[in-house]
Scaffold this motif. Structure first.
Motif, PDB file in Angstrom:
ATOM      1  N   ALA A 103      53.616  40.546  31.017  1.00 45.87           N
ATOM      2  CA  ALA A 103      53.255  39.037  30.795  1.00 45.87           C
ATOM      3  C   ALA A 103      51.792  39.118  30.285  1.00 45.87           C
ATOM      4  O   ALA A 103      51.376  38.005  29.395  1.00 45.87           O
ATOM      5  N   ASN A 104      50.891  40.142  30.258  1.00 41.76           N
ATOM      6  CA  ASN A 104      49.714  40.135  29.317  1.00 41.76           C
ATOM      7  C   ASN A 104      49.637  40.642  28.016  1.00 41.76           C
ATOM      8  O   ASN A 104      48.675  40.156  27.354  1.00 41.76           O
ATOM      9  N   VAL A 105      50.530  41.361  27.739  1.00 44.22           N
ATOM     10  CA  VAL A 105      50.432  42.005  26.126  1.00 44.22           C
ATOM     11  C   VAL A 105      51.723  41.593  25.605  1.00 44.22           C
ATOM     12  O   VAL A 105      52.819  41.110  26.107  1.00 44.22           O
ATOM     13  N   ASP A 106      51.666  41.217  24.307  1.00 44.37           N
ATOM     14  CA  ASP A 106      52.742  41.107  23.496  1.00 44.37           C
ATOM     15  C   ASP A 106      53.439  42.008  22.931  1.00 44.37           C
ATOM     16  O   ASP A 106      53.349  42.491  21.710  1.00 44.37           O
ATOM     17  N   MET A 107      54.352  42.745  23.840  1.00 43.51           N
ATOM     18  CA  MET A 107      55.299  43.657  23.524  1.00 43.51           C
ATOM     19  C   MET A 107      56.653  43.344  24.231  1.00 43.51           C
ATOM     20  O   MET A 107      56.602  43.208  25.323  1.00 43.51           O
ATOM     21  N   THR A 108      57.553  43.926  23.567  1.00 41.38           N
ATOM     22  CA  THR A 108      59.022  43.919  24.023  1.00 41.38           C
ATOM     23  C   THR A 108      59.090  44.932  25.009  1.00 41.38           C
ATOM     24  O   THR A 108      58.607  45.898  25.220  1.00 41.38           O
ATOM     25  N   ALA A 109      60.091  44.675  26.094  1.00 41.58           N
ATOM     26  CA  ALA A 109      60.256  45.568  27.147  1.00 41.58           C
ATOM     27  C   ALA A 109      61.106  46.844  26.609  1.00 41.58           C
ATOM     28  O   ALA A 109      60.467  48.000  27.068  1.00 41.58           O
ATOM     29  N   PRO A 110      61.855  46.802  25.404  1.00 39.33           N
ATOM     30  CA  PRO A 110      62.242  48.088  24.962  1.00 39.33           C
ATOM     31  C   PRO A 110      61.271  48.960  24.502  1.00 39.33           C
ATOM     32  O   PRO A 110      61.219  50.337  24.604  1.00 39.33           O
ATOM     33  N   ILE A 111      60.208  48.163  23.675  1.00 41.14           N
ATOM     34  CA  ILE A 111      59.044  49.139  23.193  1.00 41.14           C
ATOM     35  C   ILE A 111      58.119  49.786  24.248  1.00 41.14           C
ATOM     36  O   ILE A 111      57.678  50.942  24.270  1.00 41.14           O
ATOM     37  N   MET A 112      58.035  48.996  25.469  1.00 45.35           N
ATOM     38  CA  MET A 112      57.222  49.349  26.526  1.00 45.35           C
ATOM     39  C   MET A 112      58.002  50.494  27.253  1.00 45.35           C
ATOM     40  O   MET A 112      57.289  51.350  27.839  1.00 45.35           O
ATOM     41  N   SER A 113      59.279  50.344  27.233  1.00 41.04           N
ATOM     42  CA  SER A 113      59.880  51.328  28.139  1.00 41.04           C
ATOM     43  C   SER A 113      59.823  52.804  27.221  1.00 41.04           C
ATOM     44  O   SER A 113      59.961  53.828  28.053  1.00 41.04           O
ATOM     45  N   ARG A 114      59.231  53.142  26.181  1.00 42.21           N
ATOM     46  CA  ARG A 114      59.076  54.097  25.503  1.00 42.21           C
ATOM     47  C   ARG A 114      57.849  54.711  25.782  1.00 42.21           C
ATOM     48  O   ARG A 114      57.700  56.166  25.276  1.00 42.21           O
ATOM     49  N   PHE A 115      57.054  54.158  26.172  1.00 51.38           N
ATOM     50  CA  PHE A 115      55.567  54.726  26.609  1.00 51.38           C
ATOM     51  C   PHE A 115      55.515  55.328  28.113  1.00 51.38           C
ATOM     52  O   PHE A 115      56.320  54.796  28.907  1.00 51.38           O
ATOM     53  N   ASP A 116      55.006  56.590  28.251  1.00 50.60           N
ATOM     54  CA  ASP A 116      55.008  57.041  29.539  1.00 50.60           C
ATOM     55  C   ASP A 116      53.787  56.772  30.504  1.00 50.60           C
ATOM     56  O   ASP A 116      53.934  56.701  31.665  1.00 50.60           O
ATOM     57  N   LEU A 117      52.832  56.304  29.844  1.00 55.71           N
ATOM     58  CA  LEU A 117      51.614  56.041  30.534  1.00 55.71           C
ATOM     59  C   LEU A 117      50.891  54.639  30.231  1.00 55.71           C
ATOM     60  O   LEU A 117      50.762  54.444  28.932  1.00 55.71           O
ATOM     61  N   PHE A 118      50.420  53.786  30.935  1.00 49.55           N
ATOM     62  CA  PHE A 118      49.715  52.603  30.527  1.00 49.55           C
ATOM     63  C   PHE A 118      48.264  52.820  31.413  1.00 49.55           C
ATOM     64  O   PHE A 118      48.504  52.859  32.543  1.00 49.55           O
ATOM     65  N   PHE A 119      47.249  52.382  30.569  1.00 49.80           N
ATOM     66  CA  PHE A 119      46.055  52.361  31.414  1.00 49.80           C
ATOM     67  C   PHE A 119      45.569  50.959  30.767  1.00 49.80           C
ATOM     68  O   PHE A 119      45.331  50.474  29.760  1.00 49.80           O
ATOM     69  N   VAL A 120      45.011  50.159  32.006  1.00 51.76           N
ATOM     70  CA  VAL A 120      44.496  48.864  31.873  1.00 51.76           C
ATOM     71  C   VAL A 120      42.994  49.071  31.901  1.00 51.76           C
ATOM     72  O   VAL A 120      42.553  49.558  33.187  1.00 51.76           O
ATOM     73  N   VAL A 121      42.251  48.647  31.018  1.00 49.83           N
ATOM     74  CA  VAL A 121      40.933  48.555  31.037  1.00 49.83           C
ATOM     75  C   VAL A 121      40.424  47.055  31.139  1.00 49.83           C
ATOM     76  O   VAL A 121      40.584  46.348  30.027  1.00 49.83           O
ATOM     77  N   VAL A 122      39.582  46.662  32.081  1.00 43.76           N
ATOM     78  CA  VAL A 122      39.470  45.186  32.399  1.00 43.76           C
ATOM     79  C   VAL A 122      37.690  45.340  32.292  1.00 43.76           C
ATOM     80  O   VAL A 122      37.275  46.037  33.036  1.00 43.76           O
ATOM     81  N   ASP A 123      37.216  44.264  31.400  1.00 39.06           N
ATOM     82  CA  ASP A 123      36.086  43.993  31.637  1.00 39.06           C
ATOM     83  C   ASP A 123      35.898  42.823  32.178  1.00 39.06           C
ATOM     84  O   ASP A 123      35.881  41.767  31.906  1.00 39.06           O
ATOM     85  N   ASP A 124      35.150  42.887  33.662  1.00 38.31           N
ATOM     86  CA  ASP A 124      34.790  41.712  34.421  1.00 38.31           C
ATOM     87  C   ASP A 124      33.600  40.981  33.929  1.00 38.31           C
ATOM     88  O   ASP A 124      32.567  41.746  33.719  1.00 38.31           O
ATOM     89  N   CYS A 125      33.624  39.640  33.846  1.00 36.84           N
ATOM     90  CA  CYS A 125      32.380  39.121  33.481  1.00 36.84           C
ATOM     91  C   CYS A 125      31.501  38.740  34.376  1.00 36.84           C
ATOM     92  O   CYS A 125      31.938  38.332  35.657  1.00 36.84           O
ATOM     93  N   ASP A 126      30.303  39.313  34.429  1.00 38.76           N
ATOM     94  CA  ASP A 126      29.251  39.181  35.375  1.00 38.76           C
ATOM     95  C   ASP A 126      27.865  39.294  34.806  1.00 38.76           C
ATOM     96  O   ASP A 126      27.446  39.864  34.176  1.00 38.76           O
ATOM     97  N   GLU A 127      27.311  37.674  34.929  1.00 37.76           N
ATOM     98  CA  GLU A 127      26.101  37.697  34.038  1.00 37.76           C
ATOM     99  C   GLU A 127      25.058  38.479  34.378  1.00 37.76           C
ATOM    100  O   GLU A 127      24.212  39.116  33.515  1.00 37.76           O
ATOM    101  N   LEU A 128      24.852  38.936  35.732  1.00 34.15           N
ATOM    102  CA  LEU A 128      23.844  39.951  36.202  1.00 34.15           C
ATOM    103  C   LEU A 128      24.012  41.257  35.605  1.00 34.15           C
ATOM    104  O   LEU A 128      23.118  41.886  34.992  1.00 34.15           O
ATOM    105  N   ILE A 129      25.355  41.912  35.326  1.00 34.14           N
ATOM    106  CA  ILE A 129      25.628  43.068  34.824  1.00 34.14           C
ATOM    107  C   ILE A 129      25.515  43.004  33.591  1.00 34.14           C
ATOM    108  O   ILE A 129      25.200  44.189  32.856  1.00 34.14           O
ATOM    109  N   ASP A 130      26.077  42.064  32.911  1.00 31.06           N
ATOM    110  CA  ASP A 130      26.141  42.052  31.548  1.00 31.06           C
ATOM    111  C   ASP A 130      24.664  42.015  30.748  1.00 31.06           C
ATOM    112  O   ASP A 130      24.552  41.767  29.488  1.00 31.06           O
ATOM    113  N   ARG A 131      23.749  41.435  31.494  1.00 32.02           N
ATOM    114  CA  ARG A 131      22.354  41.663  30.758  1.00 32.02           C
ATOM    115  C   ARG A 131      21.797  42.542  30.282  1.00 32.02           C
ATOM    116  O   ARG A 131      21.940  43.773  30.460  1.00 32.02           O
TER     117      ARG A 131
END
Length: 131
Positions: A103-131
């Motif tokens: 639901a988060n990425v614009d890829m079809t299920a058939p193409i996603m099924s051909r990948f072995d691994l997925f790594f999700v990298v998230v950048d959490d917004c935090d004013e204090l840390i982002d300074r």
């Protein structure tokens, strides 16, 4: 390793195309990124921005590790024994942890099924840390 951008890549640019040689006038096969990366790694950035028809074009390469081409009287089975490292951004600019990866990425299920691994990298917004 071979690098390409999904935003600018076409099916032929990823797999192979048949072009006319300007000197001889004969048709010949021109290698695409997956063929050039044979026995190596093909890095595709902005995979989510790739047209659906271009994503479909790499199904055979990801599943069979070959590229079949039949154009202009040329029939060929070409090696594409490559690992694909693809990077994609979330649909709306931010990864929604309440939704699935699909639901988060614009890829079809058939193409996603051909990948072995997925790594999700998230950048959490935090004013204090982002300074």
């Amino acid at each position: 390793a071979v690098y390409t951008s999904g935003k600018a890549a076409s099916a032929a640019g990823l797999t192979a195309s048949v072009v006319r040689d300007p000197d001889t006038g004969d048709f010949c096969v021109e290698a695409g990124a997956l063929m050039l990366a044979d026995n190596g790694i093909c890095c595709i950035d902005e995979f989510d921005k790739m047209e659906g028809k271009d994503q479909v074009a790499i199904h055979e390469a990801m599943e069979q590790q070959t590229i079949s081409i039949t154009k202009a009287g040329i029939q060929a089975n070409l090696n594409a024994r490559t690992s694909i490292l693809a990077a994609a951004n979330p649909k709306h600019g931010r990864y929604d942890r309440t939704k699935t990866l699909k639901a988060n990425v614009d890829m079809t299920a058939p193409i996603m099924s051909r990948f072995d691994l997925f790594f999700v990298v998230v950048d959490d917004c935090d004013e204090l840390i982002d300074r």
